[in-house]
Design a protein around this motif. Structure first.
Motif, mmCIF file in Angstrom:
data_model
loop_
_atom_site.group_PDB
_atom_site.id
_atom_site.type_symbol
_atom_site.label_atom_id
_atom_site.label_comp_id
_atom_site.label_asym_id
_atom_site.label_seq_id
_atom_site.Cartn_x
_atom_site.Cartn_y
_atom_site.Cartn_z
ATOM 1 N N SER A 146 0.820 -1.218 0.000
ATOM 2 C CA SER A 146 0.000 0.000 0.000
ATOM 3 C C SER A 146 0.854 1.269 0.000
ATOM 4 O O SER A 146 0.444 2.296 -0.535
ATOM 5 N N LYS A 147 2.059 1.198 0.607
ATOM 6 C CA LYS A 147 2.917 2.378 0.718
ATOM 7 C C LYS A 147 4.373 2.009 0.456
ATOM 8 O O LYS A 147 4.803 0.872 0.731
ATOM 9 N N ILE A 148 5.129 2.961 -0.072
ATOM 10 C CA ILE A 148 6.584 2.861 -0.215
ATOM 11 C C ILE A 148 7.188 4.082 0.456
ATOM 12 O O ILE A 148 6.781 5.224 0.156
ATOM 13 N N ASN A 149 8.103 3.845 1.386
ATOM 14 C CA ASN A 149 8.693 4.936 2.184
ATOM 15 C C ASN A 149 7.614 5.797 2.831
ATOM 16 O O ASN A 149 7.718 7.036 2.893
ATOM 17 N N GLY A 150 6.552 5.139 3.283
ATOM 18 C CA GLY A 150 5.490 5.836 3.989
ATOM 19 C C GLY A 150 4.523 6.598 3.110
ATOM 20 O O GLY A 150 3.584 7.238 3.628
ATOM 21 N N LYS A 151 4.706 6.552 1.797
ATOM 22 C CA LYS A 151 3.841 7.300 0.872
ATOM 23 C C LYS A 151 2.861 6.348 0.204
ATOM 24 O O LYS A 151 3.268 5.331 -0.375
ATOM 25 N N ILE A 165 13.214 3.635 -4.814
ATOM 26 C CA ILE A 165 13.801 2.336 -4.472
ATOM 27 C C ILE A 165 15.145 2.163 -5.175
ATOM 28 O O ILE A 165 16.148 1.778 -4.561
ATOM 29 N N LEU A 166 15.168 2.449 -6.474
ATOM 30 C CA LEU A 166 16.376 2.227 -7.273
ATOM 31 C C LEU A 166 17.535 3.126 -6.857
ATOM 32 O O LEU A 166 18.699 2.768 -7.027
ATOM 33 N N SER A 167 17.220 4.288 -6.318
ATOM 34 C CA SER A 167 18.276 5.245 -5.975
ATOM 35 C C SER A 167 18.732 5.133 -4.528
ATOM 36 O O SER A 167 19.537 5.945 -4.060
ATOM 37 N N SER A 168 18.233 4.142 -3.812
ATOM 38 C CA SER A 168 18.570 4.025 -2.391
ATOM 39 C C SER A 168 19.184 2.677 -2.064
ATOM 40 O O SER A 168 19.078 1.720 -2.831
ATOM 41 N N ASP A 169 19.832 2.614 -0.907
ATOM 42 C CA ASP A 169 20.358 1.352 -0.387
ATOM 43 C C ASP A 169 19.413 0.747 0.649
ATOM 44 O O ASP A 169 19.582 -0.405 1.046
ATOM 45 N N ARG A 170 18.440 1.552 1.058
ATOM 46 C CA ARG A 170 17.518 1.097 2.101
ATOM 47 C C ARG A 170 16.186 1.823 1.922
ATOM 48 O O ARG A 170 16.151 3.020 1.636
ATOM 49 N N PHE A 171 15.083 1.123 2.066
ATOM 50 C CA PHE A 171 13.768 1.743 1.955
ATOM 51 C C PHE A 171 12.756 0.890 2.713
ATOM 52 O O PHE A 171 13.071 -0.212 3.172
ATOM 53 N N SER A 172 11.531 1.407 2.809
ATOM 54 C CA SER A 172 10.488 0.669 3.519
ATOM 55 C C SER A 172 9.269 0.469 2.637
ATOM 56 O O SER A 172 8.978 1.293 1.756
ATOM 57 N N ILE A 173 8.565 -0.627 2.861
ATOM 58 C CA ILE A 173 7.273 -0.858 2.214
ATOM 59 C C ILE A 173 6.267 -1.244 3.291
ATOM 60 O O ILE A 173 6.622 -1.846 4.320
ATOM 61 N N THR A 174 5.030 -0.861 3.047
ATOM 62 C CA THR A 174 3.944 -1.225 3.955
ATOM 63 C C THR A 174 3.039 -2.212 3.247
ATOM 64 O O THR A 174 2.562 -1.949 2.137
ATOM 65 N N LEU A 175 2.831 -3.365 3.880
ATOM 66 C CA LEU A 175 1.974 -4.398 3.307
ATOM 67 C C LEU A 175 0.526 -4.175 3.744
ATOM 68 O O LEU A 175 0.261 -3.548 4.769
ATOM 69 N N ALA A 176 -0.388 -4.684 2.921
ATOM 70 C CA ALA A 176 -1.815 -4.503 3.211
ATOM 71 C C ALA A 176 -2.580 -5.757 2.829
ATOM 72 O O ALA A 176 -2.083 -6.628 2.103
ATOM 73 N N TRP A 183 -9.380 -2.111 2.629
ATOM 74 C CA TRP A 183 -7.944 -2.355 2.681
ATOM 75 C C TRP A 183 -7.404 -1.914 4.037
ATOM 76 O O TRP A 183 -7.705 -0.816 4.525
ATOM 77 N N THR A 184 -6.589 -2.779 4.644
ATOM 78 C CA THR A 184 -6.000 -2.477 5.942
ATOM 79 C C THR A 184 -4.503 -2.728 5.893
ATOM 80 O O THR A 184 -4.057 -3.795 5.433
ATOM 81 N N ASP A 185 -3.698 -1.760 6.348
ATOM 82 C CA ASP A 185 -2.260 -1.962 6.445
ATOM 83 C C ASP A 185 -1.959 -2.988 7.524
ATOM 84 O O ASP A 185 -2.577 -2.961 8.606
ATOM 85 N N THR A 186 -1.026 -3.880 7.235
ATOM 86 C CA THR A 186 -0.722 -4.953 8.203
ATOM 87 C C THR A 186 0.638 -4.756 8.876
ATOM 88 O O THR A 186 0.736 -4.859 10.094
ATOM 89 N N ARG A 187 1.658 -4.482 8.120
ATOM 90 C CA ARG A 187 2.980 -4.270 8.737
ATOM 91 C C ARG A 187 3.898 -3.539 7.768
ATOM 92 O O ARG A 187 3.693 -3.564 6.549
ATOM 93 N N ALA A 188 4.902 -2.884 8.316
ATOM 94 C CA ALA A 188 5.916 -2.193 7.520
ATOM 95 C C ALA A 188 7.216 -2.998 7.573
ATOM 96 O O ALA A 188 7.556 -3.590 8.611
ATOM 97 N N ILE A 189 7.900 -3.040 6.438
ATOM 98 C CA ILE A 189 9.146 -3.797 6.332
ATOM 99 C C ILE A 189 10.238 -2.876 5.795
ATOM 100 O O ILE A 189 10.012 -2.118 4.837
ATOM 101 N N GLU A 190 11.404 -2.926 6.409
ATOM 102 C CA GLU A 190 12.548 -2.181 5.885
ATOM 103 C C GLU A 190 13.470 -3.156 5.172
ATOM 104 O O GLU A 190 13.787 -4.229 5.700
ATOM 105 N N LEU A 191 13.884 -2.795 3.967
ATOM 106 C CA LEU A 191 14.763 -3.647 3.170
ATOM 107 C C LEU A 191 16.064 -2.927 2.880
ATOM 108 O O LEU A 191 16.073 -1.738 2.530
#
Length: 466
Positions: A146-151, A165-176, A183-191
């Motif tokens: 649902s979100k990438i880097n909180g957006k 994503i391509l320009s970074s070494d680390r980012f976050s995604i939010t699963l839903a 739609w409900t957000d379930t958890r955020a993951i940092e990669l």
């Protein structure tokens, strides 16, 4: 006596004049030679680039006559590329600043789609690489983003967030997840970026309607692939499979040798000398046709007789494809056709009917660290069929995104596999099939806004030898 002396002076004067003229002309020729640019300078590197392209490049006769060699090497290379050239590239190995990034080092690919009935946009995980940052974080094929880097994903920012994503070494995604149309957000993951090893194939034997169907999925045609698949084909042969499904839906290509070697383990009545592929280059490269045995064994990773021992002797093969199916995968589709019937299921392929080989500075000492992969050949099968730059259309069109959630590779309910099995059993009309199933609730996939796997297929290229 005086006249003779004057005559001799004239002869000496003339001789001196001609000697002076010859020296002057020679000096002029030397002055017209290319300057000896310092090693490491843009001019030195770009002179090497243009000289190499003049010899090997498919469009060498259309290269500019007076390019600006003062440009940085990557800018220079792109400035002299032909307008028809979609795939040639240049980089410095192991220098990330010169390499076009993709999602591989995070270990996953995804597609962003809009809802047909609302403004909702969702990301769908298509592929998770084994032993990767994504797999270790618990991501799996079919998860929703649902979100990438909180957006929150929208139609306007889908590509921009992929660029983040391509320009970074680390980012976050939010699963839903979606329940009861909500739609409900379930958890955020940092990669975080990590090293990715070659991916192991997925294979199985499916028994259905009295038939034994071999299923084989692999992600690329890296060197040594065919050798690693010998036990798989040996098992298929021992099981007595009657049909084979090759899942190349996300395979963006690699080595011609590996494609040829795998073909040799599939088709009936094959022998070393049967024509397999034709390369058409510039005037320097000319046209050459290579047998399947020569193509399969030139890198010496397999023995052709060992390949023949695993040969399945099939008269048809089912190949699953998408827009991320490219280069050596397309060689398999096109170059199998003179031998056996190919039933292609899924979507139109990427359209890479060209090949390259690595060009590097072999001088001692080495002066240029850059390496090129310019287009060198156009490709054709044994019957002279090629020219599929617009992509190879499927015999049966099925879009996996229309059937959610996405299932694990090899699952018999996967829409592409299901369509192939229906065709094998004879339970489906030859002209088409409808497999659209909506996600539980109101979300119905509409436009594809961004597909990271299809975008990375743009970077893949068919690798052959000189």
């Amino acid at each position: 006596m005086k006249k003779r002396s004057t005559h001799l002076k004239r002869i000496l004067y003339c001789c001196s004049y001609f000697i002076f003229l010859i020296i002057s002309l020679h000096s002029c020729k030397k002055d017209k030679k290319s300057p000896d640019y310092p090693a490491g300078s843009n001019e030195n590197i770009n002179t090497w680039i243009i000289d190499s392209l003049k010899r090997y490049y498919y469009w060498n006769e259309q290269l500019p006559s007076d390019p600006n060699i003062g440009l940085s090497p990557k800018v220079f290379f792109n400035s002299v590329r032909n307008a028809s050239d979609r795939f040639s590239y240049i980089n410095i190995p192991n220098d990330a600043t010169t390499i076009t990034p993709n999602n591989r080092n995070f270990g996953f690919d995804y597609v962003t789609v809009s809802d047909q009935n609302s403004a909702k946009v969702i990301g769908i995980i298509k592929l998770v690489l084994k032993d990767s940052p994504a797999s270790r974080s618990g991501l799996k094929r079919g998860d929703y983003i649902s979100k990438i880097n909180g957006k929150t994903l929208t139609t306007a920012n889908a590509q921009a967030l992929q660029e983040e994503i391509l320009s970074s070494d680390r980012f976050s995604i939010t699963l839903a997840e979606q329940n009861n149309n909500v739609w409900t957000d379930t958890r955020a993951i940092e990669l975080t970026k990590g090293a990715i090893l070659d991916q192991k194939e997925i294979s199985k034997v499916i028994e259905s309607d009295g038939k034994k169907i071999g299923y084989l999925y692999f992600l690329d045609f890296n060197g040594g692939l065919a050798s690693s698949l010998i036990p798989v084909f040996s098992n298929f042969k021992a099981e007595g499979i009657t049909d084979l499904i090759l899942d190349l839906r996300y395979n963006s290509g690699g080595q011609v040798a590996e494609a040829a070697a795998i073909c040799a383990m599939i088709v009936q009545n094959i022998s070393f000398d049967k024509a397999f592929i034709t390369y058409k280059g510039n005037k320097n490269g000319g046209t050459r046709t290579e047998s399947i045995g020569t193509a399969a064994t030139f890198d010496r990773t397999v023995n052709f007789n060992v390949l023949l021992q695993q040969n399945l002797g099939l008269s048809k093969v089912y190949i699953l494809s998408t827009a991320a199916t490219a280069s050596a995968s397309e060689v398999m589709i096109n170059n199998l056709k003179p031998f056996i019937q190919v039933i292609q299921i899924g979507e139109k392929t990427r359209g890479k009917d060209e090949a390259s080989f690595r060009i590097f500075d072999a001088r001692i000492p080495k002066q240029v660290n850059w390496e090129m992969h310019p287009i060198v050949y156009k490709l054709f099968n044994a019957q002279g069929t090629g020219n599929y730059s617009a992509g190879i259309p499927p015999d049966l069109t099925v879009n996996e995104i229309n059937t959610l959630p996405l299932l694990p590779f090899g699952d018999q309910a996967d829409p592409l596999i299901k369509a192939a099995m229906a065709r094998i059993s004879g339970k489906v009309a030859k002209t088409g099939v409808s497999l659209n199933t909506m996600l539980s609730g109101a979300f119905q996939p509409g436009n594809i806004l961004m597909d990271s796997r299809a975008q990375s297929a743009q970077q893949g290229i068919i690798i052959t030898h000189r």
